[in-house]
Motif scaffolding. Structure first.
Motif, PDB file in Angstrom:
ATOM      1  N   THR A 142       0.845  -1.184   0.000  1.00  0.00           N
ATOM      2  CA  THR A 142       0.000   0.000   0.000  1.00  0.00           C
ATOM      3  C   THR A 142       0.883   1.237   0.000  1.00  0.00           C
ATOM      4  OG1 THR A 142      -1.764   1.120   1.228  1.00  0.00           O
ATOM      5  CG2 THR A 142      -0.168  -0.080   2.542  1.00  0.00           C
TER       6      THR A 142
ATOM      7  N   TYR B 220       1.453   5.304  -2.314  1.00  0.00           N
ATOM      8  CA  TYR B 220       0.982   6.445  -3.096  1.00  0.00           C
ATOM      9  C   TYR B 220       1.856   6.648  -4.333  1.00  0.00           C
ATOM     10  CZ  TYR B 220      -1.308   7.239   1.345  1.00  0.00           C
ATOM     11  OH  TYR B 220      -2.050   7.062   2.485  1.00  0.00           O
TER      12      TYR B 220
ATOM     13  N   VAL C  69       5.797   5.621  -3.348  1.00  0.00           N
ATOM     14  CA  VAL C  69       6.201   5.228  -1.997  1.00  0.00           C
ATOM     15  C   VAL C  69       5.288   4.101  -1.544  1.00  0.00           C
ATOM     16  CG1 VAL C  69       7.289   7.373  -1.236  1.00  0.00           C
ATOM     17  CG2 VAL C  69       4.809   7.142  -1.014  1.00  0.00           C
ATOM     18  N   VAL C  70       5.890   3.041  -1.012  1.00  0.00           N
ATOM     19  CA  VAL C  70       5.135   1.829  -0.693  1.00  0.00           C
ATOM     20  C   VAL C  70       5.578   1.266   0.646  1.00  0.00           C
ATOM     21  CG1 VAL C  70       4.502  -0.490  -1.480  1.00  0.00           C
ATOM     22  CG2 VAL C  70       5.048   1.259  -3.148  1.00  0.00           C
ATOM     23  N   ALA C  71       4.600   0.793   1.422  1.00  0.00           N
ATOM     24  CA  ALA C  71       4.875  -0.002   2.626  1.00  0.00           C
ATOM     25  C   ALA C  71       4.468  -1.446   2.349  1.00  0.00           C
ATOM     26  CB  ALA C  71       4.105   0.546   3.821  1.00  0.00           C
TER      27      ALA C  71
ATOM     28  N   VAL D 260       9.861  -0.787   3.526  1.00  0.00           N
ATOM     29  CA  VAL D 260       9.334   0.380   2.810  1.00  0.00           C
ATOM     30  C   VAL D 260      10.219   0.640   1.603  1.00  0.00           C
ATOM     31  CG1 VAL D 260       8.231   1.512   4.779  1.00  0.00           C
ATOM     32  CG2 VAL D 260      10.626   2.020   4.245  1.00  0.00           C
TER      33      VAL D 260
ATOM     34  N   VAL E 141      10.979   3.421  -1.727  1.00  0.00           N
ATOM     35  CA  VAL E 141      10.815   4.673  -2.479  1.00  0.00           C
ATOM     36  C   VAL E 141      11.324   4.400  -3.883  1.00  0.00           C
ATOM     37  CG1 VAL E 141      11.511   7.079  -2.699  1.00  0.00           C
ATOM     38  CG2 VAL E 141      11.186   6.082  -0.426  1.00  0.00           C
TER      39      VAL E 141
ATOM     40  N   THR F 202      -0.648   5.176   5.251  1.00  0.00           N
ATOM     41  CA  THR F 202      -1.070   3.777   5.141  1.00  0.00           C
ATOM     42  C   THR F 202       0.140   2.879   5.334  1.00  0.00           C
ATOM     43  OG1 THR F 202      -2.159   2.182   3.678  1.00  0.00           O
ATOM     44  CG2 THR F 202      -0.827   3.866   2.617  1.00  0.00           C
ATOM     45  N   GLY F 203      -0.080   1.735   5.979  1.00  0.00           N
ATOM     46  CA  GLY F 203       1.043   0.839   6.224  1.00  0.00           C
ATOM     47  C   GLY F 203       0.631  -0.361   7.040  1.00  0.00           C
TER      48      GLY F 203
ATOM     49  N   LEU G 173       6.398  -0.653  12.871  1.00  0.00           N
ATOM     50  CA  LEU G 173       5.428   0.028  12.011  1.00  0.00           C
ATOM     51  C   LEU G 173       6.140   0.440  10.729  1.00  0.00           C
ATOM     52  CD1 LEU G 173       2.665   1.551  11.617  1.00  0.00           C
ATOM     53  CD2 LEU G 173       3.738   3.489  12.785  1.00  0.00           C
ATOM     54  N   VAL G 174       5.542   0.159   9.587  1.00  0.00           N
ATOM     55  CA  VAL G 174       6.031   0.693   8.311  1.00  0.00           C
ATOM     56  C   VAL G 174       4.896   1.495   7.682  1.00  0.00           C
ATOM     57  CG1 VAL G 174       7.846  -0.991   7.825  1.00  0.00           C
ATOM     58  CG2 VAL G 174       5.490  -1.511   7.174  1.00  0.00           C
ATOM     59  N   VAL G 175       5.208   2.709   7.234  1.00  0.00           N
ATOM     60  CA  VAL G 175       4.173   3.630   6.761  1.00  0.00           C
ATOM     61  C   VAL G 175       4.637   4.335   5.484  1.00  0.00           C
ATOM     62  CG1 VAL G 175       2.733   5.607   7.365  1.00  0.00           C
ATOM     63  CG2 VAL G 175       3.519   4.084   9.151  1.00  0.00           C
ATOM     64  N   ALA G 176       3.723   4.507   4.548  1.00  0.00           N
ATOM     65  CA  ALA G 176       3.937   5.378   3.392  1.00  0.00           C
ATOM     66  C   ALA G 176       3.051   6.610   3.550  1.00  0.00           C
ATOM     67  CB  ALA G 176       3.586   4.653   2.093  1.00  0.00           C
TER      68      ALA G 176
ATOM     69  N   VAL H 151       8.508   7.713   3.332  1.00  0.00           N
ATOM     70  CA  VAL H 151       8.261   6.424   3.975  1.00  0.00           C
ATOM     71  C   VAL H 151       8.959   6.420   5.323  1.00  0.00           C
ATOM     72  CG1 VAL H 151       7.903   5.053   1.880  1.00  0.00           C
ATOM     73  CG2 VAL H 151      10.217   5.317   2.810  1.00  0.00           C
ATOM     74  N   GLU H 152       8.368   5.673   6.236  1.00  0.00           N
ATOM     75  CA  GLU H 152       8.816   5.694   7.634  1.00  0.00           C
ATOM     76  C   GLU H 152       8.870   4.265   8.152  1.00  0.00           C
ATOM     77  OE1 GLU H 152       5.862   7.814   9.879  1.00  0.00           O
ATOM     78  OE2 GLU H 152       6.584   7.103  11.803  1.00  0.00           O
TER      79      GLU H 152
END
Lengths: 168, 168
Positions: free
Chosen positions: A75, A77, A89-91, A97, A99, B75-76, B88-91, B97-98
């Motif tokens: 998921t 954007y 960018v994807v998780a 993650v 990029v 989202t992640g 936690l992985v987040v876009a 991305v985090e």
């Protein structure tokens, strides 16, 4: 709950108009392979939507064609920062993650990861290359991956069809 | 489309049982602030679900309480790699991305980013700290951020309530 935040149909932000061919819900099938695994077949659903802002929201899930059990998901954007350029960018639920940046030529996207980061328990992924081509209501993609000590190699190939129209 | 991939209700994977208090759909309001911006109030919806695999799928969106326009989204996935540990992985749609890791103590999560990566056109974010506390059907969080040259500072604070029960 108030009416605030209700999802009214929004106009597409002009920045992502070049990516509008991606909008909608897509379903299809693909093949997975890699030097370290047995090949497998999967079903896939992709949803790409927008809310009027300069990005497309992207979500994907796959399942085994043998027994329907969930396999991968991801998921993130899509962005279109300038003519012919695309960013993603994807998780990933395995703690990765990604990029990626690349080119947009007509309805062909070609991206390479510029950063891959992971949680301390995730497997090592060094790079991802994605190619996506949309022809009308047909979406085909290929994904190469460098991971777990293997240099960049083919990993996924799938063809999907648009099963519902773009919506916000 | 075949029946494969239909979303049957799956049993919760035991690895994420310690995070089951997060499951459901949450709605509420929050405040945003940062040294570089005017404070603002927002509405928020968070959805946290599972498919029987060892992660929770996470999606969030916020909107202005002034006019309902969409603000942020992210989202992640949440993971629980061991007793008292959370990942936690987040876009983020702004090209960030985090990856964050931290502790789980009862229903209190405390995470700090271990990696933040971005596309070449995204603003610079150097770090994110998240604290989440769930008490029954009430979820409160605070988020601090180091970004655009500012050292770690408070950025978001919100309280939400569970508006629908956990579902796969």
């Amino acid at each position: 709950m108030s009416a605030h935040g209700a999802r009214a149909a929004a106009a597409l932000h002009p920045d992502i108009a070049p990516l509008s061919f991606l909008l909608g819900r897509w379903a299809g099938e693909g093949e997975g392979f890699y030097p370290t695994i047995e090949p497998f077949a999967y079903g896939e659903e992709i949803t790409i939507s927008h809310v009027g802002k300069p990005y497309l929201a992207y979500a994907q899930r796959t399942w085994s064609l043998e027994d329907g059990r969930p396999l991968h998901a991801e998921t993130g954007y899509w962005r279109c920062p300038g003519a012919g350029r695309v960013e993603l960018v994807v998780a990933h639920p395995n703690g990765i993650v990604e990029v990626a940046e690349g080119s947009l030529t007509g309805a062909v996207l070609a991206l390479s990861s510029t950063a891959v980061a992971r949680t301390s328990t995730a497997k090592v992924v060094d790079g991802v290359v994605r190619r996506v081509q949309v022809t009308g209501d047909r979406l085909a993609y290929e994904l190469d991956m460098a991971a777990v000590g293997v240099a960049l190699a083919g990993h996924l190939r799938a063809t999907l069809h648009r099963v519902s129209a773009p919506s916000a």
